[in-house]
Design a protein around this motif. Structure first.
Motif, PDB file in Angstrom:
ATOM      1  N   LEU A  16       0.839  -1.210   0.000  1.00  0.00           N
ATOM      2  CA  LEU A  16       0.000   0.000   0.000  1.00  0.00           C
ATOM      3  C   LEU A  16       0.865   1.249   0.000  1.00  0.00           C
ATOM      4  O   LEU A  16       0.652   2.160  -0.815  1.00  0.00           O
ATOM      5  CB  LEU A  16      -0.933  -0.004   1.215  1.00  0.00           C
ATOM      6  CG  LEU A  16      -1.671   1.312   1.501  1.00  0.00           C
ATOM      7  CD1 LEU A  16      -2.623   1.658   0.373  1.00  0.00           C
ATOM      8  CD2 LEU A  16      -2.388   1.239   2.830  1.00  0.00           C
ATOM      9  N   TRP A  19       2.753   1.684  -3.281  1.00  0.00           N
ATOM     10  CA  TRP A  19       1.837   2.113  -4.330  1.00  0.00           C
ATOM     11  C   TRP A  19       1.578   3.617  -4.234  1.00  0.00           C
ATOM     12  O   TRP A  19       1.646   4.333  -5.236  1.00  0.00           O
ATOM     13  CB  TRP A  19       0.516   1.337  -4.262  1.00  0.00           C
ATOM     14  CG  TRP A  19      -0.454   1.827  -5.289  1.00  0.00           C
ATOM     15  CD1 TRP A  19      -1.534   2.632  -5.093  1.00  0.00           C
ATOM     16  CD2 TRP A  19      -0.389   1.588  -6.693  1.00  0.00           C
ATOM     17  NE1 TRP A  19      -2.147   2.903  -6.270  1.00  0.00           N
ATOM     18  CE2 TRP A  19      -1.468   2.271  -7.282  1.00  0.00           C
ATOM     19  CE3 TRP A  19       0.463   0.856  -7.493  1.00  0.00           C
ATOM     20  CZ2 TRP A  19      -1.707   2.241  -8.651  1.00  0.00           C
ATOM     21  CZ3 TRP A  19       0.220   0.839  -8.860  1.00  0.00           C
ATOM     22  CH2 TRP A  19      -0.853   1.519  -9.415  1.00  0.00           C
ATOM     23  N   LEU A  20       1.290   4.091  -3.037  1.00  0.00           N
ATOM     24  CA  LEU A  20       1.004   5.518  -2.857  1.00  0.00           C
ATOM     25  C   LEU A  20       2.215   6.377  -3.221  1.00  0.00           C
ATOM     26  O   LEU A  20       2.069   7.439  -3.820  1.00  0.00           O
ATOM     27  CB  LEU A  20       0.559   5.798  -1.420  1.00  0.00           C
ATOM     28  CG  LEU A  20      -0.800   5.220  -1.035  1.00  0.00           C
ATOM     29  CD1 LEU A  20      -1.044   5.390   0.451  1.00  0.00           C
ATOM     30  CD2 LEU A  20      -1.918   5.858  -1.848  1.00  0.00           C
ATOM     31  N   GLN A  30      -6.735   6.174  -4.909  1.00  0.00           N
ATOM     32  CA  GLN A  30      -5.424   5.538  -4.878  1.00  0.00           C
ATOM     33  C   GLN A  30      -5.222   4.736  -3.591  1.00  0.00           C
ATOM     34  O   GLN A  30      -4.586   3.687  -3.605  1.00  0.00           O
ATOM     35  CB  GLN A  30      -4.309   6.574  -5.053  1.00  0.00           C
ATOM     36  CG  GLN A  30      -4.290   7.212  -6.429  1.00  0.00           C
ATOM     37  CD  GLN A  30      -4.117   6.201  -7.545  1.00  0.00           C
ATOM     38  OE1 GLN A  30      -3.556   5.140  -7.391  1.00  0.00           O
ATOM     39  NE2 GLN A  30      -4.638   6.539  -8.731  1.00  0.00           N
ATOM     40  N   TRP A  31      -5.759   5.230  -2.472  1.00  0.00           N
ATOM     41  CA  TRP A  31      -5.709   4.465  -1.223  1.00  0.00           C
ATOM     42  C   TRP A  31      -6.469   3.147  -1.398  1.00  0.00           C
ATOM     43  O   TRP A  31      -6.006   2.098  -0.970  1.00  0.00           O
ATOM     44  CB  TRP A  31      -6.315   5.259  -0.066  1.00  0.00           C
ATOM     45  CG  TRP A  31      -5.348   6.197   0.584  1.00  0.00           C
ATOM     46  CD1 TRP A  31      -5.075   7.472   0.197  1.00  0.00           C
ATOM     47  CD2 TRP A  31      -4.524   5.922   1.707  1.00  0.00           C
ATOM     48  NE1 TRP A  31      -4.126   8.015   1.026  1.00  0.00           N
ATOM     49  CE2 TRP A  31      -3.784   7.082   1.969  1.00  0.00           C
ATOM     50  CE3 TRP A  31      -4.344   4.816   2.526  1.00  0.00           C
ATOM     51  CZ2 TRP A  31      -2.867   7.162   3.006  1.00  0.00           C
ATOM     52  CZ3 TRP A  31      -3.442   4.901   3.570  1.00  0.00           C
ATOM     53  CH2 TRP A  31      -2.713   6.068   3.800  1.00  0.00           C
ATOM     54  N   GLY A  34      -4.483   0.888  -3.781  1.00  0.00           N
ATOM     55  CA  GLY A  34      -3.306   0.379  -3.071  1.00  0.00           C
ATOM     56  C   GLY A  34      -3.677  -0.689  -2.049  1.00  0.00           C
ATOM     57  O   GLY A  34      -2.990  -1.696  -1.903  1.00  0.00           O
TER      58      GLY A  34
END
Length: 165
Positions: A16, A19-20, A30-31, A34
């Protein structure tokens, strides 16, 4: 139930966060994406994890990795200075480091850390995994180098990973 959905919670959290940072966008979408990747990737790769890593005191990895990052920066400066200086001063050598680490992940981390530190590269791991052969750009004292690697890198890994033979 949670262990089924999150077989590797630290991996999920790391995915996560990575990814962010990769998308450089902290919006709710996006959270969510992720988090979805953080759940799906460990679930889909679960069959590939033969022996999930066991750790003792995993919080000790943070100061260890900060030390490694500092060592990488310092080694970059030292190697740059040596390469830009006289090449006659360099004393390249192969050095064999006896290992106490036996856990696969800890061995991988140790060999990677040694290779990431400029001026050294892991050249070979013995078949019995008890000796690591390094190629070093400049070796003044091989015994001191072995002692430094064991103290700075192997000892902290032994504290975190159960490495019984």
């Amino acid at each position: 139930m949670i262990a089924r959905c999150l077989p590797h919670p630290w991996l999920s959290l790391t995915l996560l966060l990575v990814w962010l940072l990769l998308v450089n966008d902290f919006s709710a979408g996006q959270w969510l994406l992720g988090a979805l990747l953080g759940v799906l990737i460990p679930l889909l790769s679960r069959v590939l994890w033969i022996n999930p890593p066991r750790t003792r005191q995993p919080w000790r990895l943070l100061p260890f990795f900060l030390r490694v990052l500092g060592d990488i920066v310092i080694a970059n400066l030292q190697v740059s200075r040596r390469i830009l200086g006289s090449m006659d001063d360099l004393q390249p050598a192969f050095v064999e480091v006896p290992l106490e680490v036996h856990d696969e992940l800890a061995l991988t981390l140790l060999t990677s850390i040694v290779s990431l530190t400029p001026g050294t590269v892991s050249a070979d791991l013995s078949d019995d995994r008890r000796r690591l052969l390094l190629h070093c750009l400049n070796v003044q004292d091989s015994a001191a180098l072995v002692a430094e690697i064991k103290a700075r890198y192997e000892a902290p890994l032994l504290e975190v990973f159960p490495c019984s033979a």
